[in-house]
Structure formats: C-alpha cells, structure tokens
Scaffold this motif. Structure first.
Motif, PDB file in Angstrom:
ATOM      1  N   LEU A  46       0.666  -1.117  -0.021  1.00  0.00           N
ATOM      2  CA  LEU A  46      -0.054  -0.024   0.053  1.00  0.00           C
ATOM      3  C   LEU A  46       0.914   1.368  -0.093  1.00  0.00           C
ATOM      4  O   LEU A  46       1.998   1.343   0.551  1.00  0.00           O
ATOM      5  CB  LEU A  46      -1.049   0.050   1.205  1.00  0.00           C
ATOM      6  CG  LEU A  46      -1.861  -1.198   1.264  1.00  0.00           C
ATOM      7  CD1 LEU A  46      -2.299  -1.369   2.876  1.00  0.00           C
ATOM      8  CD2 LEU A  46      -3.212  -0.998   0.481  1.00  0.00           C
ATOM      9  N   ILE A  47       0.241   2.149  -0.691  1.00  0.00           N
ATOM     10  CA  ILE A  47       0.930   3.566  -0.631  1.00  0.00           C
ATOM     11  C   ILE A  47      -0.089   4.509   0.038  1.00  0.00           C
ATOM     12  O   ILE A  47      -1.102   4.743  -0.224  1.00  0.00           O
ATOM     13  CB  ILE A  47       1.146   4.090  -2.138  1.00  0.00           C
ATOM     14  CG1 ILE A  47       2.191   3.083  -2.944  1.00  0.00           C
ATOM     15  CG2 ILE A  47       1.753   5.515  -2.080  1.00  0.00           C
ATOM     16  CD1 ILE A  47       3.637   3.118  -1.940  1.00  0.00           C
ATOM     17  N   ALA A  48       0.419   5.555   0.781  1.00  0.00           N
ATOM     18  CA  ALA A  48      -0.416   6.571   1.480  1.00  0.00           C
ATOM     19  C   ALA A  48       0.107   8.060   0.808  1.00  0.00           C
ATOM     20  O   ALA A  48       1.074   8.168   0.849  1.00  0.00           O
ATOM     21  CB  ALA A  48      -0.497   6.644   2.857  1.00  0.00           C
ATOM     22  N   SER A  49      -0.698   8.685   0.313  1.00  0.00           N
ATOM     23  CA  SER A  49      -0.265   9.913  -0.420  1.00  0.00           C
ATOM     24  C   SER A  49      -1.297  11.116  -0.295  1.00  0.00           C
ATOM     25  O   SER A  49      -2.535  10.658  -0.074  1.00  0.00           O
ATOM     26  CB  SER A  49      -0.129   9.572  -1.795  1.00  0.00           C
ATOM     27  OG  SER A  49      -1.022   9.293  -2.713  1.00  0.00           O
ATOM     28  N   THR A  50      -0.851  12.324  -0.301  1.00  0.00           N
ATOM     29  CA  THR A  50      -1.624  13.398  -0.119  1.00  0.00           C
ATOM     30  C   THR A  50      -2.131  13.707  -1.576  1.00  0.00           C
ATOM     31  O   THR A  50      -1.963  13.149  -2.353  1.00  0.00           O
ATOM     32  CB  THR A  50      -0.925  14.613   0.513  1.00  0.00           C
ATOM     33  OG1 THR A  50       0.148  15.057  -0.622  1.00  0.00           O
ATOM     34  CG2 THR A  50      -0.005  14.196   1.814  1.00  0.00           C
ATOM     35  N   GLY A  51      -3.065  14.480  -1.438  1.00  0.00           N
ATOM     36  CA  GLY A  51      -3.867  15.079  -2.504  1.00  0.00           C
ATOM     37  C   GLY A  51      -2.769  15.510  -3.918  1.00  0.00           C
ATOM     38  O   GLY A  51      -3.012  15.578  -4.986  1.00  0.00           O
ATOM     39  N   ALA A  52      -1.887  16.114  -3.250  1.00  0.00           N
ATOM     40  CA  ALA A  52      -0.537  16.626  -4.196  1.00  0.00           C
ATOM     41  C   ALA A  52       0.209  15.483  -4.546  1.00  0.00           C
ATOM     42  O   ALA A  52       1.271  15.901  -5.380  1.00  0.00           O
ATOM     43  CB  ALA A  52       0.262  17.792  -3.487  1.00  0.00           C
ATOM     44  N   GLY A  53      -0.194  14.356  -4.094  1.00  0.00           N
ATOM     45  CA  GLY A  53       0.620  13.219  -4.429  1.00  0.00           C
ATOM     46  C   GLY A  53       2.018  12.887  -3.578  1.00  0.00           C
ATOM     47  O   GLY A  53       2.915  12.221  -4.141  1.00  0.00           O
ATOM     48  N   GLU A  54       1.961  13.792  -2.550  1.00  0.00           N
ATOM     49  CA  GLU A  54       3.305  13.516  -1.657  1.00  0.00           C
ATOM     50  C   GLU A  54       3.141  12.391  -1.043  1.00  0.00           C
ATOM     51  O   GLU A  54       2.152  11.909  -0.538  1.00  0.00           O
ATOM     52  CB  GLU A  54       3.326  14.773  -0.847  1.00  0.00           C
ATOM     53  CG  GLU A  54       4.531  14.650   0.139  1.00  0.00           C
ATOM     54  CD  GLU A  54       4.332  15.796   0.881  1.00  0.00           C
ATOM     55  OE1 GLU A  54       5.152  15.813   2.112  1.00  0.00           O
ATOM     56  OE2 GLU A  54       3.832  16.996   0.844  1.00  0.00           O
ATOM     57  N   LEU A  55       4.406  11.394  -1.021  1.00  0.00           N
ATOM     58  CA  LEU A  55       4.396  10.134  -0.032  1.00  0.00           C
ATOM     59  C   LEU A  55       4.083  10.418   1.368  1.00  0.00           C
ATOM     60  O   LEU A  55       4.946  11.271   1.824  1.00  0.00           O
ATOM     61  CB  LEU A  55       5.468   9.370  -0.597  1.00  0.00           C
ATOM     62  CG  LEU A  55       5.675   8.088   0.166  1.00  0.00           C
ATOM     63  CD1 LEU A  55       4.629   6.944  -0.318  1.00  0.00           C
ATOM     64  CD2 LEU A  55       7.183   7.513  -0.122  1.00  0.00           C
ATOM     65  N   ALA A  56       2.995   9.851   1.975  1.00  0.00           N
ATOM     66  CA  ALA A  56       2.909  10.144   3.552  1.00  0.00           C
ATOM     67  C   ALA A  56       3.155   8.828   4.233  1.00  0.00           C
ATOM     68  O   ALA A  56       3.671   8.676   5.315  1.00  0.00           O
ATOM     69  CB  ALA A  56       1.677  10.615   3.522  1.00  0.00           C
ATOM     70  N   GLY A  57       3.120   7.598   3.473  1.00  0.00           N
ATOM     71  CA  GLY A  57       3.646   6.259   4.017  1.00  0.00           C
ATOM     72  C   GLY A  57       3.355   5.223   3.074  1.00  0.00           C
ATOM     73  O   GLY A  57       2.892   5.498   2.057  1.00  0.00           O
ATOM     74  N   PHE A  58       3.831   4.116   3.514  1.00  0.00           N
ATOM     75  CA  PHE A  58       3.721   3.025   2.687  1.00  0.00           C
ATOM     76  C   PHE A  58       3.631   1.708   3.682  1.00  0.00           C
ATOM     77  O   PHE A  58       4.173   1.735   4.840  1.00  0.00           O
ATOM     78  CB  PHE A  58       4.806   2.906   1.690  1.00  0.00           C
ATOM     79  CG  PHE A  58       6.225   3.048   2.288  1.00  0.00           C
ATOM     80  CD1 PHE A  58       6.854   1.562   2.403  1.00  0.00           C
ATOM     81  CD2 PHE A  58       6.942   3.936   2.670  1.00  0.00           C
ATOM     82  CE1 PHE A  58       8.196   1.336   3.063  1.00  0.00           C
ATOM     83  CE2 PHE A  58       8.285   3.866   3.317  1.00  0.00           C
ATOM     84  CZ  PHE A  58       8.699   2.448   3.440  1.00  0.00           C
ATOM     85  N   LEU A  59       3.319   0.487   3.058  1.00  0.00           N
ATOM     86  CA  LEU A  59       3.259  -0.582   3.648  1.00  0.00           C
ATOM     87  C   LEU A  59       3.451  -1.935   2.536  1.00  0.00           C
ATOM     88  O   LEU A  59       3.018  -1.962   1.755  1.00  0.00           O
ATOM     89  CB  LEU A  59       2.083  -1.027   4.414  1.00  0.00           C
ATOM     90  CG  LEU A  59       2.015  -2.235   5.285  1.00  0.00           C
ATOM     91  CD1 LEU A  59       1.028  -2.389   6.288  1.00  0.00           C
ATOM     92  CD2 LEU A  59       1.560  -3.524   4.155  1.00  0.00           C
ATOM     93  N   VAL A  60       4.815  -2.461   2.956  1.00  0.00           N
ATOM     94  CA  VAL A  60       4.806  -3.374   1.799  1.00  0.00           C
ATOM     95  C   VAL A  60       4.695  -4.852   2.633  1.00  0.00           C
ATOM     96  O   VAL A  60       5.313  -5.299   3.753  1.00  0.00           O
ATOM     97  CB  VAL A  60       6.649  -3.527   1.780  1.00  0.00           C
ATOM     98  CG1 VAL A  60       6.775  -4.750   0.631  1.00  0.00           C
ATOM     99  CG2 VAL A  60       6.851  -2.141   0.860  1.00  0.00           C
ATOM    100  N   GLY A  61       3.775  -5.652   2.152  1.00  0.00           N
ATOM    101  CA  GLY A  61       3.205  -7.056   2.658  1.00  0.00           C
ATOM    102  C   GLY A  61       2.761  -8.123   1.701  1.00  0.00           C
ATOM    103  O   GLY A  61       2.488  -7.455   0.649  1.00  0.00           O
ATOM    104  N   PHE A  62       2.876  -9.182   2.165  1.00  0.00           N
ATOM    105  CA  PHE A  62       2.326 -10.132   1.184  1.00  0.00           C
ATOM    106  C   PHE A  62       1.651 -11.328   1.787  1.00  0.00           C
ATOM    107  O   PHE A  62       2.141 -11.720   2.919  1.00  0.00           O
ATOM    108  CB  PHE A  62       3.352 -10.640   0.241  1.00  0.00           C
ATOM    109  CG  PHE A  62       4.693 -10.833   0.935  1.00  0.00           C
ATOM    110  CD1 PHE A  62       4.941 -12.088   1.184  1.00  0.00           C
ATOM    111  CD2 PHE A  62       5.737  -9.869   1.204  1.00  0.00           C
ATOM    112  CE1 PHE A  62       6.231 -12.507   2.050  1.00  0.00           C
ATOM    113  CE2 PHE A  62       7.017 -10.187   1.896  1.00  0.00           C
ATOM    114  CZ  PHE A  62       7.082 -11.441   2.194  1.00  0.00           C
ATOM    115  N   PRO A  63       0.741 -12.147   1.214  1.00  0.00           N
ATOM    116  CA  PRO A  63       0.307 -13.294   1.671  1.00  0.00           C
ATOM    117  C   PRO A  63       1.821 -14.434   1.400  1.00  0.00           C
ATOM    118  O   PRO A  63       2.388 -14.285   0.503  1.00  0.00           O
ATOM    119  CB  PRO A  63      -0.521 -13.951   0.826  1.00  0.00           C
ATOM    120  CG  PRO A  63      -1.029 -12.514  -0.034  1.00  0.00           C
ATOM    121  CD  PRO A  63       0.119 -11.693   0.032  1.00  0.00           C
TER     122      PRO A  63
END
Length: 151
Positions: A46-63
């Motif tokens: 997952l990627i979390a970004s603001t309306g301006a497309g700025e990276l606010a966070g991320f999660l790298v995961g998988f089954p």
C-alpha cells in the motif's frame, strides 16, 4: 495535514520510497527494502499519499507463498509529518483486509529489539510479541517477532 489516501502500490513507487526512507529512519535502512519487493508484491502493498501526490507512508506486505494461513508485513514507513495521525493503523488495517481476502488467518512481522516504537505500536495493534531471538537472521541479528490472529 491532508488525510492521505491509500492505494495499492505499483513497481514505480519504489523510487519515491527509496528517496525518503533513510531520512525517515534517520539511518541507512534502504538495503532492507530491495526493489524486488515492489516488483513482486506491489498488489498486496500500500501507498499513502496526499492530494498533491506527496508520499505520506507505505506498507510492503504479502501473503506467504509457503504458509497458507499467514501473511507477512515486511516494511512500513510513515512520514515524520504524518506520525501520530493514525496513518500507521490505517495502513495495517487495510493490509489486514487484504490478508483476509487471500484467506489468511495470521499476520506476522519482525523488528530490531532497539526499535521500541515499533514494539509498542505492534502491541497496540494487538500483536503478540516474541523474543528477542538471537541469530534470527544469522550471527549478530537478534530480532523481535510479532504475530496477530485475524478475526
């Protein structure tokens, strides 16, 4: 701060993550997140970004491809500006939904024993904490493991 939107990651998100991750951690950490994770596990990351497309966070995961009832969170980052806003919890909860969608019943993760913030966060998220485990990844790599059942 604008509430970040969550979306599935793409392989192209790697460069944005690589550009900030060492700064967010305050130490060299990028070698723990090779490009291959977004090349092969972007659909469950997952990627979390603001309306301006700025990276606010991320999660790298998988089954897990080997343990049919498990999923694994490999790496999570939240921008210093977004810490304390609940974004980490939102990323985890979204991943729990992804894991359930893949028929997983357990989510696991690991961290270093010195990462007290991560240990406290995982406890608040309902994970059980195990360890420290000496030589978890070979000599000199003591780690803490986390496990949470999905209900």
């Amino acid at each position: 701060m604008i509430t970040p939107a969550l979306r599935p990651a793409t392989p192209g998100d790697y460069d944005a993550i690589a550009a900030v991750v060492d700064t967010w951690w305050g130490r060299p950490i990028l070698p723990s997140l090779p490009r291959l994770f977004l090349d092969h596990f972007h659909r469950t990351s997952l990627i979390a970004s603001t309306g301006a497309g700025e990276l606010a966070g991320f999660l790298v995961g998988f089954p897990s491809p080997s343990a049919e009832d498990e999923a694994y969170i490999h790496f999570v980052g939240v921008s210093p500006a977004a810490r304390g806003t609940g974004l980490g919890r939102r990323l985890y909860e979204a991943f729990f939904g992804i894991a359930r969608g893949h028929g997983r019943q357990v989510v696991k993760a690991i961290t270093s024993p010195v990462n007290e913030g991560s240990i406290a966060f995982h406890r608040r998220m309902g994970f059980t904490v195990h360890g420290p485990h000496p030589a978890y990844n070979g000599p000199g790599t003591t780690l803490i493991t986390f496990e949470r059942a999905l209900t």
